[in-house]
Design a protein around this motif. Structure first.
Motif, mmCIF file in Angstrom:
data_model
loop_
_atom_site.group_PDB
_atom_site.id
_atom_site.type_symbol
_atom_site.label_atom_id
_atom_site.label_comp_id
_atom_site.label_asym_id
_atom_site.label_seq_id
_atom_site.Cartn_x
_atom_site.Cartn_y
_atom_site.Cartn_z
ATOM 1 N N UNK A 405 -9.285 -0.181 6.773
ATOM 2 C CA UNK A 405 -9.129 -0.051 8.228
ATOM 3 C C UNK A 405 -7.711 0.429 8.486
ATOM 4 N N UNK A 406 -6.906 -0.370 9.209
ATOM 5 C CA UNK A 406 -5.548 0.129 9.464
ATOM 6 C C UNK A 406 -4.499 -0.848 8.946
ATOM 7 N N UNK A 407 -4.860 -1.561 7.892
ATOM 8 C CA UNK A 407 -3.924 -2.492 7.255
ATOM 9 C C UNK A 407 -3.613 -1.980 5.849
ATOM 10 N N UNK A 408 -2.321 -1.881 5.570
ATOM 11 C CA UNK A 408 -1.908 -1.383 4.251
ATOM 12 C C UNK A 408 -1.298 -2.558 3.487
ATOM 13 N N UNK A 409 -1.853 -2.844 2.305
ATOM 14 C CA UNK A 409 -1.338 -3.910 1.448
ATOM 15 C C UNK A 409 -0.610 -3.252 0.292
ATOM 16 N N UNK A 410 0.662 -3.525 0.155
ATOM 17 C CA UNK A 410 1.430 -2.832 -0.883
ATOM 18 C C UNK A 410 2.589 -3.694 -1.364
ATOM 19 N N UNK A 453 3.065 -7.094 0.640
ATOM 20 C CA UNK A 453 3.596 -6.813 1.979
ATOM 21 C C UNK A 453 2.501 -6.076 2.756
ATOM 22 N N UNK A 454 2.202 -6.579 3.956
ATOM 23 C CA UNK A 454 1.145 -5.964 4.772
ATOM 24 C C UNK A 454 1.759 -5.185 5.927
ATOM 25 N N UNK A 455 1.246 -3.985 6.168
ATOM 26 C CA UNK A 455 1.630 -3.228 7.368
ATOM 27 C C UNK A 455 0.347 -3.091 8.187
ATOM 28 N N UNK A 456 0.347 -3.681 9.362
ATOM 29 C CA UNK A 456 -0.864 -3.630 10.197
ATOM 30 C C UNK A 456 -0.601 -2.709 11.389
ATOM 31 N N UNK A 457 -1.418 -1.666 11.474
ATOM 32 C CA UNK A 457 -1.217 -0.687 12.557
ATOM 33 C C UNK A 457 -2.368 -0.823 13.549
ATOM 34 N N UNK A 458 -2.218 -1.743 14.472
ATOM 35 C CA UNK A 458 -3.269 -1.867 15.488
ATOM 36 C C UNK A 458 -2.702 -2.289 16.843
ATOM 37 N N UNK A 459 -1.414 -2.075 17.003
ATOM 38 C CA UNK A 459 -0.787 -2.375 18.298
ATOM 39 C C UNK A 459 -0.999 -1.208 19.261
ATOM 40 N N UNK A 460 -1.255 -1.526 20.503
ATOM 41 C CA UNK A 460 -1.544 -0.501 21.510
ATOM 42 C C UNK A 460 -0.435 0.539 21.621
ATOM 43 N N UNK A 461 0.818 0.080 21.461
ATOM 44 C CA UNK A 461 1.949 0.983 21.706
ATOM 45 C C UNK A 461 2.525 1.599 20.432
ATOM 46 N N UNK A 462 1.883 1.332 19.297
ATOM 47 C CA UNK A 462 2.398 1.840 18.020
ATOM 48 C C UNK A 462 1.981 3.295 17.824
ATOM 49 N N UNK A 463 2.967 4.162 17.582
ATOM 50 C CA UNK A 463 2.686 5.594 17.415
ATOM 51 C C UNK A 463 3.199 6.068 16.049
#
Ligand code: PLP
Length: 485
Positions: A405-410, A453-463
């Motif tokens: 989905x829009x979560x990166x595990x690295x 380390x997780x990067x989750x990209x699902x915030x309304x204002x995240x571009x």
């Protein structure tokens, strides 16, 4: 305080209301001026607050001033575009307006009569959401406060559905005529399943964790084996919880195969799609819900990835009759003349008093439109693929899970470090460095013992700008961290 009115006067309400709306509009516009992570230390805010309540009326000007002075420094901003931690819960402006109106109405939607608007709008909006994610028509929906509540309701229904036990009347304790119950999940399922077992008298031993494959998905053959083994050993298997988008890595359990086993073994299937479910509003992502048509209960949280201010969890079941059987208890004072012609939401869950939660969802869906919401979520998925490509191209970092989905595990893999323990320690320190100063906020998990380390990209204002920024920041922090070694 107004002399004429018991409450704030309409003039005062207008004045401070406009002021507050202006404040919120500025907050959304300038949110990036604030650190995403609060920089205070535990106890800082409390030490600045009076120990006793004010005996006399205070000026609203002073209250609003203290929002800036006291509350804002103590805020971690979930609405911030650089908040890429946990699973985001970013609220949209139409959602805020919906909440405002809901608290102004201040209804209690316990029975149809106590708030026809809440009861009927909730049914209508829940059906819109059902259509949006492509669940079949035979699913009926209700809003609970959160994912944990939804799962606990699902498990409670599963327990009620076991034939011949009479748990509703006889309870579970002190009985020799029933077997101990067993529920199945994986180690990656959300802790709310175990919490449900605690609350419902099933106990932690009643939860069996099924092994997962290399992508952290439940292995159906292991599930089958566990059920058979448990039956032989005197347990009573009754429920399986599958997850679409696990908390650690957004793994998707193989629901079609799990559903087949549930059918063969006559077990209840509850599906937790708390975060991931929202992605199914995209036609190209609909397949993540394959098999969910066989679920007995299912939910997702619009407050996670559908820009709905906390709280709102959309719970669906094919068996509203069992839900009612599980929870309905009608005290005399709650009986109405409409009890046979309308649904009373108090009968379908733990809560008696219920907020008008559907209003904010109605505002959001109408304001953005389904296509508008699709566009935002589609962009998040594109940005996640971008980060995935950067991680893959880099020889200093590695992916630890598929990007479903829009979560990166690295994690960083510094060449000079070989032992897993050292790499874990390095990444733990790296995450501390990334979050230091509060510009970005990321969180971690452990996958196969690896600090992730997780990067989750699902915030309304995240571009894209923020996503490029976080990657640059991570790379720089890694260089600094290496310099410290
Ligand atoms: N299920 C999953 C997969 C989650 O990731 C979470 C929270 O992140 C929950 C359930 C719990 O949801 P809530 O915080 O709404 O109770």
């Amino acid at each position: 305080m107004s002399k004429e009115y018991v409450d704030m006067s309409p003039e005062e309400f207008r004045k401070y209301g406009y002021q507050l709306i202006d404040w919120i509009a500025d907050y959304f516009e300038k949110i990036e001026d604030y650190p995403v992570l609060s920089q205070i230390k535990p106890g800082d805010l409390k030490s600045k607050l009076p120990q006793s309540p004010p005996q006399q009326s205070e000026k609203m000007e002073d209250v609003l001033r203290d929002v800036d002075k006291l509350i804002m420094p103590a805020m971690t901003h979930w609405n911030h575009p650089k908040f890429m931690a946990y699973f985001n819960s970013s609220g949209s402006a139409p959602g805020v307006l919906g909440e405002l109106l809901a608290s102004a109405f201040n209804i209690n939607g316990m029975v149809w009569k106590s708030s026809p608007a809440s009861t009927e709008l909730e049914e209508a909006v829940m059906d819109w959401l059902r259509q949006m994610i492509g669940l079949p028509e035979n699913f009926w929906g209700i809003i609970y406060d959160g994912g944990s509540a939804s799962t606990i309701h699902g498990i409670a229904m599963a327990r009620e559905a076991i034939e011949g036990t009479e748990f509703r009347t006889k309870g579970m304790s002190g009985r020799e005529d029933t077997k101990r119950l067993r529920i199945y999940q994986t180690e990656h399922s959300h802790s709310s399943v175990e919490k449900g077992a605690l609350i419902l008298g099933i106990g932690l031993e009643g939860v069996r964790k099924i092994p997962v494959d290399e992508n952290y998905r439940m292995i159906p053959s292991e599930l089958k084996k566990a059920i058979q083994e448990d039956r032989e050993n005197g347990w009573l298997p009754f429920c399986v919880v599958g997850t679409i988008g696990t908390t650690s890595s957004t793994a998707i359990d193989p629901i079609p195969e799990i559903a087949e086993i549930c059918k063969e073994e006559k077990l209840w299937l509850h599906v937790d799609a708390a975060h991931g479910g929202s992605a199914a509003i995209l036609p190209e992502m609909r397949n993540i819900l394959n098999g969910c048509e066989h679920a007995d209960s299912f939910y997702f949280n619009p407050h996670k990835w559908m820009f709905t201010p906390i709280d709102a969890s959309a719970f669906y079941t094919k068996h509203p009759d069992i839900l009612k059987r599980t929870f309905s208890l009608v005290a005399e004072y709650l009986k109405t003349e409409h009890d046979t012609s309308a649904k009373n939401h108090m009968d379908y869950g733990m809560q008696l008093g219920r907020r008008f939660r559907s209003l904010k969802l109605w505002f959001i869906i109408r304001y953005f439109g389904v296509e508008g919401l699709q566009k935002i979520i589609r962009e998040h998925l594109r940005l996640a693929k971008l980060v995935e490509s950067w991680v893959k191209e880099s020889d200093s970092f590695e992916l630890l899970a598929p990007v479903n989905m829009s979560t990166i595990c690295m994690r960083a893999v510094p060449q000079k470090l070989k032992a897993e323990e050292e790499i874990n320690e390095f990444n733990e320190k790296l995450l501390e460095r990334i979050n230091k100063g509060g510009e970005y906020f990321l969180t971690h998990t452990k996958l196969n013992g690896k600090f992730t380390i997780r990067i989750v990209i699902s915030g309304l204002r995240t571009t894209e700008k923020h996503v490029k920024g976080v990657w640059e920041h991570i790379v720089n922090c890694k260089k600094e961290q290496l310099g410290m070694q």
